[in-house]
Write a protein that holds these residues in place. Structure first.
Motif, PDB file in Angstrom:
ATOM      1  N   ARG A 227       8.118  22.504   8.870  1.00 13.38           N
ATOM      2  CA  ARG A 227       7.017  21.612   8.489  1.00 13.38           C
ATOM      3  C   ARG A 227       5.707  22.380   8.657  1.00 13.38           C
ATOM      4  O   ARG A 227       5.410  22.892   9.728  1.00 13.38           O
ATOM      5  N   CYS A 228       4.951  22.448   7.565  1.00 15.88           N
ATOM      6  CA  CYS A 228       3.656  23.125   7.565  1.00 15.88           C
ATOM      7  C   CYS A 228       2.576  22.107   7.263  1.00 15.88           C
ATOM      8  O   CYS A 228       2.850  21.012   6.784  1.00 15.88           O
ATOM      9  N   GLN A 229       1.346  22.513   7.522  1.00 18.48           N
ATOM     10  CA  GLN A 229       0.212  21.649   7.203  1.00 18.48           C
ATOM     11  C   GLN A 229      -0.930  22.510   6.690  1.00 18.48           C
ATOM     12  O   GLN A 229      -1.189  23.593   7.224  1.00 18.48           O
ATOM     13  N   THR A 230      -1.603  22.015   5.649  1.00 21.98           N
ATOM     14  CA  THR A 230      -2.770  22.704   5.125  1.00 21.98           C
ATOM     15  C   THR A 230      -3.950  22.430   6.046  1.00 21.98           C
ATOM     16  O   THR A 230      -3.910  21.514   6.874  1.00 21.98           O
ATOM     17  N   ALA A 231      -5.023  23.201   5.871  1.00 23.89           N
ATOM     18  CA  ALA A 231      -6.218  23.021   6.703  1.00 23.89           C
ATOM     19  C   ALA A 231      -6.788  21.611   6.558  1.00 23.89           C
ATOM     20  O   ALA A 231      -7.388  21.083   7.492  1.00 23.89           O
ATOM     21  N   ASP A 232      -6.584  20.980   5.390  1.00 19.87           N
ATOM     22  CA  ASP A 232      -7.118  19.625   5.184  1.00 19.87           C
ATOM     23  C   ASP A 232      -6.077  18.536   5.408  1.00 19.87           C
ATOM     24  O   ASP A 232      -6.277  17.396   5.022  1.00 19.87           O
ATOM     25  N   GLY A 233      -4.951  18.895   6.048  1.00 18.04           N
ATOM     26  CA  GLY A 233      -4.020  17.882   6.521  1.00 18.04           C
ATOM     27  C   GLY A 233      -2.845  17.525   5.646  1.00 18.04           C
ATOM     28  O   GLY A 233      -2.073  16.638   6.000  1.00 18.04           O
ATOM     29  N   VAL A 234      -2.655  18.186   4.506  1.00 15.85           N
ATOM     30  CA  VAL A 234      -1.503  17.881   3.655  1.00 15.85           C
ATOM     31  C   VAL A 234      -0.257  18.525   4.262  1.00 15.85           C
ATOM     32  O   VAL A 234      -0.263  19.707   4.621  1.00 15.85           O
ATOM     33  N   VAL A 235       0.814  17.754   4.377  1.00 13.03           N
ATOM     34  CA  VAL A 235       2.069  18.266   4.919  1.00 13.03           C
ATOM     35  C   VAL A 235       2.879  18.902   3.793  1.00 13.03           C
ATOM     36  O   VAL A 235       3.074  18.294   2.738  1.00 13.03           O
ATOM     37  N   VAL A 236       3.335  20.131   4.022  1.00  9.93           N
ATOM     38  CA  VAL A 236       4.217  20.827   3.088  1.00  9.93           C
ATOM     39  C   VAL A 236       5.458  21.227   3.876  1.00  9.93           C
ATOM     40  O   VAL A 236       5.376  22.015   4.819  1.00  9.93           O
ATOM     41  N   ASN A 237       6.591  20.641   3.504  1.00 13.47           N
ATOM     42  CA  ASN A 237       7.863  20.970   4.137  1.00 13.47           C
ATOM     43  C   ASN A 237       8.543  22.058   3.322  1.00 13.47           C
ATOM     44  O   ASN A 237       8.538  22.018   2.089  1.00 13.47           O
ATOM     45  N   ILE A 238       9.150  23.020   4.010  1.00 18.15           N
ATOM     46  CA  ILE A 238       9.873  24.100   3.355  1.00 18.15           C
ATOM     47  C   ILE A 238      11.244  24.176   4.009  1.00 18.15           C
ATOM     48  O   ILE A 238      11.347  24.324   5.227  1.00 18.15           O
ATOM     49  N   SER A 239      12.290  24.048   3.194  1.00 20.87           N
ATOM     50  CA  SER A 239      13.640  24.092   3.762  1.00 20.87           C
ATOM     51  C   SER A 239      14.581  24.860   2.856  1.00 20.87           C
ATOM     52  O   SER A 239      14.320  25.047   1.668  1.00 20.87           O
ATOM     53  N   GLY A 240      15.698  25.279   3.453  1.00 21.89           N
ATOM     54  CA  GLY A 240      16.755  25.930   2.703  1.00 21.89           C
ATOM     55  C   GLY A 240      17.720  24.890   2.171  1.00 21.89           C
ATOM     56  O   GLY A 240      17.469  23.683   2.238  1.00 21.89           O
TER      57      GLY A 240
ATOM     58  N   SER B 183       0.838  -1.192   0.000  1.00 26.83           N
ATOM     59  CA  SER B 183       0.000   0.000   0.000  1.00 26.83           C
ATOM     60  C   SER B 183       0.878   1.248   0.000  1.00 26.83           C
ATOM     61  O   SER B 183       2.008   1.228   0.482  1.00 26.83           O
ATOM     62  N   HIS B 184       0.349   2.318  -0.544  1.00 28.16           N
ATOM     63  CA  HIS B 184       1.065   3.593  -0.609  1.00 28.16           C
ATOM     64  C   HIS B 184       0.146   4.698  -0.127  1.00 28.16           C
ATOM     65  O   HIS B 184      -1.045   4.688  -0.400  1.00 28.16           O
ATOM     66  N   LYS B 185       0.728   5.637   0.571  1.00 26.01           N
ATOM     67  CA  LYS B 185      -0.020   6.780   1.079  1.00 26.01           C
ATOM     68  C   LYS B 185       0.791   8.041   0.803  1.00 26.01           C
ATOM     69  O   LYS B 185       1.989   8.088   1.090  1.00 26.01           O
ATOM     70  N   PHE B 186       0.142   9.052   0.242  1.00 26.35           N
ATOM     71  CA  PHE B 186       0.829  10.316  -0.021  1.00 26.35           C
ATOM     72  C   PHE B 186       1.291  10.905   1.300  1.00 26.35           C
ATOM     73  O   PHE B 186       0.527  10.977   2.257  1.00 26.35           O
ATOM     74  N   ASN B 187       2.560  11.352   1.367  1.00 23.69           N
ATOM     75  CA  ASN B 187       3.115  11.835   2.626  1.00 23.69           C
ATOM     76  C   ASN B 187       3.281  13.344   2.682  1.00 23.69           C
ATOM     77  O   ASN B 187       2.851  13.981   3.631  1.00 23.69           O
ATOM     78  N   HIS B 188       3.937  13.961   1.691  1.00 25.28           N
ATOM     79  CA  HIS B 188       4.199  15.398   1.778  1.00 25.28           C
ATOM     80  C   HIS B 188       4.642  15.974   0.436  1.00 25.28           C
ATOM     81  O   HIS B 188       4.977  15.234  -0.478  1.00 25.28           O
TER      82      HIS B 188
END
Length: 131
Positions: free
Chosen positions: A45-58, A3-8
């Motif tokens: 590490r950020c998260q959208t209102a509907d739970g999607v993780v968005v990482n932002i790094s330098g 199984s696979h699940k979208f992570n970020h």
């Protein structure tokens, strides 16, 4: 079958804090964690209102970064965000520094789309779903 699940989604930015704060203001992201990793990069590490993780790094220590590209291109080209009012959102996002690249385009199905250039040359598709 495995199984696979979208992570970020992971965005790279010259100033991760400035970029993360833009997404907080533009799309209501929540900053979940802010640290400097062992790789030497600031990692937010950020998260959208509907739970999607968005990482932002330098850049990591000694990592050489190529320039961004908000034009249509091969590879990961954009991500999409649903909006309620296309014109109002475009105007609001432009006031935050985004640049309208294309649209709004009206599809026969009632779907409306537009593409913007966000900070760090990230291409984002705005979608207003049929009502």
């Amino acid at each position: 079958m495995m199984s696979h699940k979208f992570n970020h989604v992971h965005l790279k930015a010259p100033d991760p804090e400035k970029t993360a704060n833009w997404y907080v203001e533009a799309f209501g992201f929540t900053i979940v964690n802010d640290s400097v990793r062992v790789y030497g990069d600031r990692f937010i590490r950020c998260q959208t209102a509907d739970g999607v993780v968005v990482n932002i790094s330098g850049a990591r220590t000694d990592e050489q970064m190529a320039g961004g590209n908000a034009n249509a291109h091969w590879g990961l080209e954009h991500f999409g965000i649903e909006v309620d009012d296309m014109e109002a959102e475009i105007s609001r996002l432009e006031s935050l520094g985004a640049k309208l690249l294309e649209g709004p385009i009206d599809a026969q199905s009632g779907l409306r789309i537009a593409f913007i250039q966000a900070p760090d040359d990230v291409r984002i598709e705005l979608l207003q779903l049929p009502r």
